[in-house]
Design an enzyme around this catalytic site. Structure first.
Site, mmCIF file in Angstrom:
data_model
loop_
_atom_site.group_PDB
_atom_site.id
_atom_site.type_symbol
_atom_site.label_atom_id
_atom_site.label_comp_id
_atom_site.label_asym_id
_atom_site.label_seq_id
_atom_site.Cartn_x
_atom_site.Cartn_y
_atom_site.Cartn_z
ATOM 1 N NE ARG A 1 37.961 -21.379 61.075
ATOM 2 C CZ ARG A 1 36.802 -21.048 60.513
ATOM 3 N NH1 ARG A 1 35.669 -21.536 60.999
ATOM 4 N NH2 ARG A 1 36.751 -20.251 59.476
ATOM 5 C CD GLU B 1 27.865 -25.662 51.194
ATOM 6 O OE1 GLU B 1 26.658 -25.452 50.971
ATOM 7 O OE2 GLU B 1 28.414 -25.403 52.282
ATOM 8 C CE LYS C 1 32.098 -21.658 51.594
ATOM 9 N NZ LYS C 1 32.007 -22.978 50.929
#
Length: 717
Positions: free
Chosen positions: A433, A212, A443
């Site tokens: 992750r 993104e 983020k």
């Protein structure tokens, strides 16, 4: 010209003798030229690890036949060809090939006896017998270990003699071992099991990395990008797409998108195609209409907090049973972006009380009147990631969707969207992750740090962004190695930065020029008796083990600067070593007259003692001449973690765990050579560590160098 093909995975006790004979011919026989090719296999043919293709079309595959043909070169057999062939062709060399000691003990003892009072295996000059026997022993780990221990005096003496008098052998060994080393390094870099049995790979592999553009890439994104790149380009020779998930105009910027493109290129990731979810806004809109008309979605104006509460408790929305016509009309208002439209969202009509809360009527479309950075004012409605991702994956031909494990609960939702629209379903693989202790990868939270100016920006060296860790001193090669070692495992772990930076040290140590810096605070001036009256310089290597880095000027004078911490460690009449100079004896230590700082050293007197043995001194210190060079001002900067807790939980408030001080700046001076160092270069200040130069010295401006952690301590980030 003939051609020799060798299996680099084969027993070197078999292949090295042949390789040495061929290389000796290539070096010394002008009438013959044999090319050498290595194959990453155990056998070149069904039975043997090599083959020799002759210029006349004949192919030889056994060691006996190849060696016999090579023996036609006069330089290999000397004055007694039958005796040499007895060793090389007759099988005595092959007796040294087995890799268990019991099998080779007899042949080694026989050889040891044979070499009594002999310098060569046959005759009085080097022959193929010496090369083949030496190669068989050197290629056999068991035999070579016995020789290194000196268990057989005559063989050991002869072995060393052959090696020392034939310098050309070393490069041949390197050429053979280089292939084994490449495999070892490649395996090390992977470091994990990539054979995870992805389904349907025989039909082709297409992966995607969908960032993104609402922030800079961090190390967690790097893992996702590298895994997609690895499976698409290295393991299956397929296709990788970089698709920007640009569905939220409130957060996205062209700046972020450009930074992602640059960071991917920096990591060596080259997507075969770059796309945007916004490229498919019309198709996504049409698919949403299909769901609405099929009664599989509805418009909802429930307030956010109430909706969250209802989803958690399994309560149906009051709008869930609205008619298709009502839902279509409200979607039209959303599309206009007017005051009425922004009140509504669209939800998939999946389930009210599914045990998997991701299946409880998730939001699939929102109204947002803000202009989009690519499509401008055209759209006022935007799909959510959960709706857009599976549809665009299907449209773009993605075969394998690699997703971090926190999406596992959403996998049924992903498949529901595709089933509801009768679209092709990609295969999904979850991987863990990468989490690190005392590190934020959210983020949203990283953006808060930037917006509140708690850090300098997205490239702050305390940040886990690619640009942040690069600015701190991480090399891309080390980053790739570390991440690929983690592999596609599903095990969730909280990694320590220690191993990360230790991996980096392997890459920077061989290429970092050595410099000297002295901390300015309470630096001690030492008088060196026995030094030349006039200051002078000498050329010294920038790196003791890497002459390719060139030389530097080391200044010598009768007055030098020493770190206060070193000066306080000296004892009267102690012999110390001044690095890059020699030994000196501490004759006088002057301390501060201030009783509050009685331990502080204010001056030293040293007697140069260059004939002293540097191996016997306990203290080996760095220093700087006060004349003969221009001392370069530099700030040495170290950092701590931004947060104090190893792992923040969802309910934790970040502000409660902020590290009070995370930047530590130490003014120092460096040697005159440091004036030539450029921005971004990595150096080692001896005894202080590795540093990346963030700002090179410019007259009137101090240089700034960031300390690079090495894994020895849990340095910040």
């Amino acid at each position: 010209m003939a051609a020799l093909t060798i299996a680099s995975k084969a027993n070197q006790a078999v292949t090295l003798p042949v390789l040495l004979l061929v290389q000796y011919i290539n070096t010394n026989d002008q009438d013959l030229d044999i090319s050498i090719d290595f194959q990453d296999v155990e056998k070149v043919s069904e039975e043997t690890p090599f083959k020799l293709d002759r210029h006349d079309g004949e192919t030889l595959q056994s060691s006996a036949s190849i060696n016999g043909k090579l023996m036609e070169s006069k330089i290999l057999h000397g004055q007694d060809r039958p005796a040499v062939e007895e060793w090389v062709v007759g099988g005595r060399v092959s007796n040294l090939a087995p890799t268990d000691f019991k099998s080779i003990e007899g042949p080694l003892l026989e050889l040891d006896h044979h070499l009594t009072l002999r310098s060569y295996v046959v005759g009085y000059t080097l022959t193929a017998a010496d090369l083949a026997v030496w190669g068989a022993i050197r290629g056999n780990k068991i035999a070579y270990a016995a020789i290194k221990k000196g268990a057989m005096i005559n063989v050991t003496r002869w072995f060393k003699w052959i090696e020392e008098t034939n310098e050309w052998i070393a490069p041949v060994l390197l050429s053979l071992n280089a292939h084994a080393q490449e495999r070892k390094v490649a395996k090390s870099k992977e470091g994990a099991n990539y054979d995870i049995a992805l389904p349907d790979t025989d039909k082709g592999v297409v992966t995607r990395f969908p960032p993104e553009p609402s922030g800079y890439l961090h190390i967690g994104h790097a893992k996702a990008a590298l895994l997609n790149d690895y499976f698409a380009h290295e393991m299956y020779k397929g296709t990788m797409i970089c698709r920007f998930d640009d569905t939220n105009p409130s957060k996205e910027k062209e700046e972020f998108q450009q930074s992602i493109v640059e960071d991917l290129a920096l990591m060596g990731i080259k997507p075969d195609k770059t796309s945007h979810t916004s490229d498919y806004f019309q198709q996504l809109y049409d698919q949403c209409l299909t769901l609405l008309k099929a009664g599989k979605a509805y418009a909802d104006d429930t307030e956010r907090e109430t909706m969250q509460h209802e989803r958690f408790d399994g309560i149906a929305s009051k709008r869930r049973d609205a008619t298709i016509e009502e839902n279509l009309a409200r979607f039209e208002e959303m599309k206009k972006g007017n005051e009425e439209g922004v009140r509504w969202c669209l939800r998939a009509k999946i389930s009210v009380d599914n045990p998997n809360k991701a299946m409880r009527d998730p939001v699939i479309y929102r109204c947002n009147p803000q202009p989009h950075h690519r499509t401008g004012e055209k759209w006022k409605v935007y799909p959510t990631y959960d709706f857009a991702c599976p549809i665009v994956d299907s449209m773009e031909g993605i075969t394998h969707a690699l997703r971090t494990i926190e999406y596992r609960d959403r996998n049924p939702q992903y498949n529901w969207m595709l089933d509801a629209l009768n679209l092709r379903k990609p295969n999904i693989w979850d991987f863990a992750r990468m989490n690190f202790v005392r590190t934020l990868l959210s983020k949203r939270k990283l953006t808060k740090f930037v917006d509140s100016r708690h850090v300098w920006g997205w490239d702050d060296p305390r940040f886990p962004t690619i640009r942040g860790i690069r600015r701190r001193g991480m090399t891309i090669d080390a980053l790739r190695e570390f991440i690929l070692k983690q592999g596609p495992s599903r095990n969730i772990v909280n990694l320590d930065w220690t191993l990360f930076w230790a991996t980096n040290k392997k890459y920077i140590d061989p290429i970092a020029p050595r410099h000297t810096a002295v901390v300015l605070e309470h630096a001690v001036t030492a008088t060196v008796k026995g030094a030349r009256v006039a200051a002078h310089t000498e050329d010294k290597p920038k790196h003791g083990k890497n002459p390719d880095l060139g030389t530097k000027k080391v200044a010598y004078s009768s007055e030098i600067l020493i770190d206060q911490t070193d000066a306080q460690s000296f004892a009267p009449d102690e012999e110390i070593t001044l690095m890059n100079w020699g030994n000196a004896i501490v004759r006088k230590i002057t301390h501060s007259l201030n009783p509050l700082h009685a331990s502080r050293v204010t001056a030293l007197e040293l007697d140069l003692h260059l004939q002293g043995d540097v191996k016997t001194t306990k203290q080996k210190i760095t220093w700087l001449a006060t004349s003969g060079q221009e001392l370069i001002p530099v700030d040495l900067v170290d950092f701590d973690f931004l947060i104090t807790k190893d792992k923040l939980e969802e309910e934790d408030n970040v502000d409660d765990f902020l590290t009070p001080k995370t930047e530590f700046r130490t003014p120092a001076v460096a040697d005159g050579n440091f004036a030539n160092v450029q921005d971004g270069e990595v150096v080692q200040f001896e005894r202080k560590g590795y540093f990346r130069v963030d700002q090179a010295f410019r007259h009137g401006e101090r240089a700034v160098a960031f300390c690079i952690p090495t894994g020895k301590v849990n340095a910040g980030k």
